[in-house]
Design a protein around this motif. Structure first.
Motif, mmCIF file in Angstrom:
data_model
loop_
_atom_site.group_PDB
_atom_site.id
_atom_site.type_symbol
_atom_site.label_atom_id
_atom_site.label_comp_id
_atom_site.label_asym_id
_atom_site.label_seq_id
_atom_site.Cartn_x
_atom_site.Cartn_y
_atom_site.Cartn_z
ATOM 1 N N PHE A 30 -4.360 -0.248 4.865
ATOM 2 C CA PHE A 30 -3.473 0.637 4.113
ATOM 3 C C PHE A 30 -2.385 1.284 4.980
ATOM 4 C CE2 PHE A 30 -7.766 1.188 2.027
ATOM 5 C CZ PHE A 30 -7.561 0.172 1.098
ATOM 6 N N PRO A 31 -1.369 0.495 5.367
ATOM 7 C CA PRO A 31 -0.268 1.059 6.150
ATOM 8 C C PRO A 31 0.581 2.027 5.329
ATOM 9 C CG PRO A 31 0.205 -1.216 5.523
ATOM 10 C CD PRO A 31 -1.217 -0.958 5.129
ATOM 11 N N GLU A 32 1.145 3.004 6.019
ATOM 12 C CA GLU A 32 2.079 3.938 5.395
ATOM 13 C C GLU A 32 3.407 3.223 5.140
ATOM 14 O OE1 GLU A 32 1.882 6.933 4.294
ATOM 15 O OE2 GLU A 32 0.381 8.083 5.394
ATOM 16 N N THR A 33 4.025 3.530 4.005
ATOM 17 C CA THR A 33 5.343 2.972 3.703
ATOM 18 C C THR A 33 6.322 4.096 3.400
ATOM 19 O OG1 THR A 33 4.719 2.693 1.377
ATOM 20 C CG2 THR A 33 4.436 0.784 2.829
ATOM 21 N N ASP A 34 7.598 3.840 3.650
ATOM 22 C CA ASP A 34 8.620 4.850 3.380
ATOM 23 C C ASP A 34 9.139 4.714 1.952
ATOM 24 O OD1 ASP A 34 10.395 2.686 3.387
ATOM 25 O OD2 ASP A 34 11.106 3.084 5.420
#
Length: 215
Positions: A30-34
């Motif tokens: 679950f990578p952070e996204t902008d």
């Protein structure tokens, strides 16, 4: 010839020293996204991964358990409900194996969160916990506000949960998630599959080993 014979043990020692220990590490999920949907990176170029958000729920003992109470621990989390006729029982049975395996590891916890909180009071959860020999210091059965729990499931752990309209039945994931000491998900497993739970226990040991070497 004698020089070659003396050299062999030295080469073996160097090989073991270099390759003898495992260098296996667990992936992050679950990578952070902008705002544009692009994966966020640190200044050094590493991917930023999501952390489990804060929460405050009530245990089978009637005590408040928060995310802060789990700081410094690895934990396995699942979502269930006490009156579940089949899947939840399989999941809970598998978690008893995990509890037994890590009974002497105080920094490994189990967290089972009810998706039917109106029914699953602390008293009901205590009865359920007793059925599986749950150690209240290691295995938390949690209840609380339905909206908070469903938001935590869907936006914190990214697991689907839904009540079937007009019925006392629920759609929920059979997954176990492994959360590390930095509140990041490091593994996802089928909580009804014995072999996958074996993998979970192996990977808990991988993380424990990793932390012990970084002390």
């Amino acid at each position: 010839m004698l020089g070659l014979l003396l050299l062999v043990p030295i080469l073996i020692f160097l090989f073991i020293g270099t390759f003898g220990e495992h260098h296996f590490t667990l992936k992050h999920y679950f990578p952070e996204t902008d705002s544009r949907g692009e994966i966020m990176l640190t200044e050094s170029g590493d991917t930023v991964f999501k952390q489990i958000p804060p929460f405050a729920l009530t245990s089978q003992e009637g005590k408040t358990v928060t995310g802060n109470d789990l700081e410094g621990n690895l934990y396995v989390v699942n979502f269930f409900f006490a009156s579940c006729p089949d899947v939840c029982k399989k999941m809970s049975s598998q978690l008893t194996r995990v509890q037994e395996k890590f009974q002497k590891s105080p920094d490994v916890k189990l967290v089972s969160i009810s998706i039917n909180p109106e029914h699953d009071t602390p008293e009901v959860l205590q009865q359920y916990a007793d059925m599986y020999g749950a150690d209240p210091a290691k295995w938390y059965f949690l209840t609380g506000n339905r909206k908070e729990i469903y938001t935590l499931a869907e936006k914190g752990f990214y697991l689907p949960v839904q009540q079937v309209a007009g019925q006392q039945d629920f759609i929920h994931s059979e997954r176990f998630l492994l959360v590390d000491k930095n509140r990041r998900v490091r593994g996802i497993y089928d909580g009804t599959d014995r072999e996958d739970v074996d993998r979970l226990m192996l990977e808990i040991n991988v993380l424990l080993d990793e932390y012990s070497k970084n002390k």
